[in-house]
Enzyme design. Structure first.
Site, PDB file in Angstrom:
ATOM      1  N   GLY A  35       0.897  -1.321  -0.039  1.00  0.00           N
ATOM      2  CA  GLY A  35      -0.281  -0.107   0.051  1.00  0.00           C
ATOM      3  C   GLY A  35       0.753   1.277   0.295  1.00  0.00           C
ATOM      4  O   GLY A  35       0.466   1.998  -0.601  1.00  0.00           O
ATOM      5  N   VAL A  64       3.500 -11.892   5.215  1.00  0.00           N
ATOM      6  CA  VAL A  64       5.323 -11.930   4.485  1.00  0.00           C
ATOM      7  C   VAL A  64       5.417 -10.793   3.386  1.00  0.00           C
ATOM      8  O   VAL A  64       4.999 -11.791   1.997  1.00  0.00           O
ATOM      9  CB  VAL A  64       5.958 -13.463   4.182  1.00  0.00           C
ATOM     10  CG1 VAL A  64       7.097 -13.730   4.412  1.00  0.00           C
ATOM     11  CG2 VAL A  64       4.956 -14.273   6.163  1.00  0.00           C
ATOM     12  N   LYS A 136      19.306  -1.340  16.533  1.00  0.00           N
ATOM     13  CA  LYS A 136      20.139  -2.267  16.282  1.00  0.00           C
ATOM     14  C   LYS A 136      21.229  -1.010  16.160  1.00  0.00           C
ATOM     15  O   LYS A 136      22.437  -0.914  16.367  1.00  0.00           O
ATOM     16  CB  LYS A 136      20.116  -3.324  16.175  1.00  0.00           C
ATOM     17  CG  LYS A 136      21.561  -4.548  17.405  1.00  0.00           C
ATOM     18  CD  LYS A 136      21.344  -6.064  16.639  1.00  0.00           C
ATOM     19  CE  LYS A 136      22.414  -6.812  17.297  1.00  0.00           C
ATOM     20  NZ  LYS A 136      22.243  -8.178  17.063  1.00  0.00           N
ATOM     21  N   TYR A 218       6.807  22.061  37.378  1.00  0.00           N
ATOM     22  CA  TYR A 218       7.465  21.262  38.373  1.00  0.00           C
ATOM     23  C   TYR A 218       7.020  20.269  38.932  1.00  0.00           C
ATOM     24  O   TYR A 218       5.295  20.726  38.333  1.00  0.00           O
ATOM     25  CB  TYR A 218       7.801  21.990  39.296  1.00  0.00           C
ATOM     26  CG  TYR A 218       7.002  22.686  40.402  1.00  0.00           C
ATOM     27  CD1 TYR A 218       5.455  23.186  40.822  1.00  0.00           C
ATOM     28  CD2 TYR A 218       7.151  24.342  39.444  1.00  0.00           C
ATOM     29  CE1 TYR A 218       4.951  23.938  41.562  1.00  0.00           C
ATOM     30  CE2 TYR A 218       6.158  25.792  40.121  1.00  0.00           C
ATOM     31  CZ  TYR A 218       4.750  25.223  40.954  1.00  0.00           C
ATOM     32  OH  TYR A 218       4.207  25.977  41.377  1.00  0.00           O
ATOM     33  N   HIS A 277      -6.625  19.283  48.039  1.00  0.00           N
ATOM     34  CA  HIS A 277      -5.585  18.513  48.195  1.00  0.00           C
ATOM     35  C   HIS A 277      -6.029  16.948  48.800  1.00  0.00           C
ATOM     36  O   HIS A 277      -5.748  16.488  49.145  1.00  0.00           O
ATOM     37  CB  HIS A 277      -4.723  18.644  49.931  1.00  0.00           C
ATOM     38  CG  HIS A 277      -4.332  20.456  49.742  1.00  0.00           C
ATOM     39  ND1 HIS A 277      -3.158  20.792  49.574  1.00  0.00           N
ATOM     40  CD2 HIS A 277      -4.820  20.644  50.546  1.00  0.00           C
ATOM     41  CE1 HIS A 277      -3.298  21.957  49.231  1.00  0.00           C
ATOM     42  NE2 HIS A 277      -4.053  21.991  49.909  1.00  0.00           N
TER      43      HIS A 277
END
Length: 515
Positions: A35, A64, A136, A218, A277
């Site tokens: 494709g 495949v 790799k 932070y 809180h």
């Protein structure tokens, strides 16, 4: 000079034509599959089909295509004499750039009613193999899995003819993260984490992969770094909310918003909660959303200042006008009508978020908390009174009104930090005692906050009473009914105390610790 070769096979075709054309201009030969090859050819890009390189057609319905030595040899060969001689011996051309992203497995399993067969057919095999091979061998092969990186790579190729070692390593890390995320999604699907039923067991290996939404200014405090991640493959929930107004979310905003949304999602009726809180300073239900918010605010106006508000209905003008009267950090709801959003957007810094419920079990059925060197995982506390057999253990039965109040306060107390006590009536919390080291201390805080309004109200406790002292304190304040799990060795003493004071007491048999 021999042409360099680029292998391109992508599901996400964003920017791929521009990449391929630029590579052709840089004298790369483009090799591609099925494709993608057709897509590039239709755009006027000269393409060499993979089958022409391998001398072997695509087989098994495309399963495949690229699993061949002439592909993987070309990718994995180091540019050293021994490897290059072997390539020449076997007529293999080196591949210098691999641009691959994988079959849309995430999108497939997110479709309603997806079958196992559909999911399996969208597991990519050749794609991850090529990505891992290229990653790799990143010192010799450029690997691209993210379309946002195309421009950066092309810029370096045009300027220097090559890509810097630092960028190559970054791209390799990104590639391995890409395949790791992909494999985690597949494993999660097959383990049942994103299907209707919960997994029967915790897997031996649990891999969590997140996509970074943003770096945060932070963490809980300015000296702590923080970032916000989205769990891959999960739809809905806070990590997928849309911010419609206001400043960037902070770490504490995100944690509070999650707590607020969890509480308000408990209720079928119009409901509002105000969080400070991670604990609710006010929670209420009402005939409509505006009434629910007014009641939640009235429960503790002092603490509501600078709070986080969650609502379980689309926000209308009246509710928005009420919220606009005080300073709030953030508002979260399923949606906002045009007038409501216009009112809230007048407050430049007010964070306004629209959120959808989690639509898959993955990410919603488990909770993860880190510890030093590891993490613990548990089911989300989805326990409700529908799952238990309620037992009235006192001489006096609750009245119909008390039953309603007991159910309401029980839905709230499960979301309050232990030790937790909630006092309420009429679909409104009056006092909340959270996170105390002993239960009577939590009760005293909640009762003091409720004041005279505690007379005729009910009290909910997230766990059993270890002593009768909490019952005695409740009686002094005028509490008429109590709901608690039971299970203490001193249950009989607590029941006796309730009978002495004429308090109705209900055991749930279900604890709601929240640490």
């Amino acid at each position: 000079m021999k042409k360099r070769r680029a292998l391109i096979s992508v599901s996400n075709k964003t920017g791929i034509v521009e990449l391929a054309k630029s590579l052709v201009d840089l004298e790369f030969e483009i090799v591609s599959t099925g494709g993608t090859a057709q897509y590039l050819q239709a755009a006027g890009v000269p393409v060499t089909p993979v089958s022409q390189v391998t001398g072997f057609p695509e087989i098994l319905d495309g399963r495949v295509k690229t699993l061949h030595p002439k592909i993987h040899g070309g990718i994995l060969a180091r540019r050293i004499p021994e490897h290059l001689n072997q390539l020449d011996e076997h007529a293999i051309t080196p591949i210098d750039l691999v641009a691959v992203n994988l079959y849309p497995f995430r999108e497939t399993i997110s479709k309603p009613g997806v079958t196992l067969e559909e999911a399996i057919e969208n597991i990519d095999i050749g794609g991850p193999s090529m990505v891992r091979s290229a990653a790799k061998n990143y010192q010799d092969v450029i690997v691209l899995v993210n379309p946002e990186r195309y421009e950066e790579v092309l810029k370096q190729l045009m300027e220097t003819g090559n890509v810097s070692p630092d960028l190559r390593q970054q791209l390799a890390a990104e590639a391995f993260a890409h395949t790791a995320e992909y494999d985690r999604l597949i494993a999660a699907f097959l383990q049942g984490l994103n299907q209707a039923d919960k997994p029967a067991v915790f897997p031996e290996q649990l891999v969590l992969v997140g996509e970074k939404i943003q770096d945060l200014r932070y963490g809980e405090n300015p000296h702590q770094r923080a970032a916000f991640y989205r769990l891959a493959g999960v739809q809905g929930g806070l990590a997928n909310a849309k911010q419609l107004n206001g400043k960037e979310l902070s770490y504490n905003n995100i944690v509070d918003l999650e707590s607020a949304w969890a509480i308000v999602s408990e209720f079928d009726e119009p409901a509002a909660v105000i969080i400070k809180h991670t604990n609710p300073c006010g929670t209420a239900i009402g005939a409509d959303l505006a009434e629910a918010y007014r009641k939640a605010y009235a429960a503790d106006p002092l603490s509501a200042y600078g709070g986080i508000v969650a609502l379980n209905r689309p926000v209308d003008r009246l509710t928005a006008e009420e919220m606009a009267k005080i300073f709030l950090e953030a508002v979260i709801a399923p949606a906002y009508d045009h007038e409501a959003l216009a009112i809230l957007q007048k407050k430049q810094n007010l964070r306004v978020l629209a959120v959808e419920p989690i639509r898959t079990k993955q990410g919603s059925c488990w909770q993860v908390k880190t510890v030093q060197g590891g993490f613990v995982v548990q089911d989300v506390d989805e326990g409700s009174l529908d799952d238990v057999e309620l037992k009235v253990v006192t001489d006096r039965q609750p009245t119909e009104r008390e039953w309603e109040d007991l159910r309401f306060t029980w839905q709230v107390v499960k979301h309050v930090k232990s030790n937790a006590i909630v006092v309420g009536t009429g679909g409104q919390t009056l006092g909340v005692g959270a996170g105390q080291m002993n239960r009577v201390g939590a009760a005293k805080i909640a009762l003091e906050q409720a004041g005279e309004k505690a007379r005729g109200a009910v009290l909910a406790s997230d766990a059993f009473f270890p002593f009768r002292d909490t019952v005695d304190e409740a009686a002094k304040a005028g509490i008429t009914a109590i709901i608690q799990p039971g299970g203490s060795i001193r249950d009989a003493e607590c029941i006796q105390a309730a009978n002495e004071h004429g308090i109705a007491m209900v055991f749930t048999g279900m604890r709601h610790f929240k640490h």
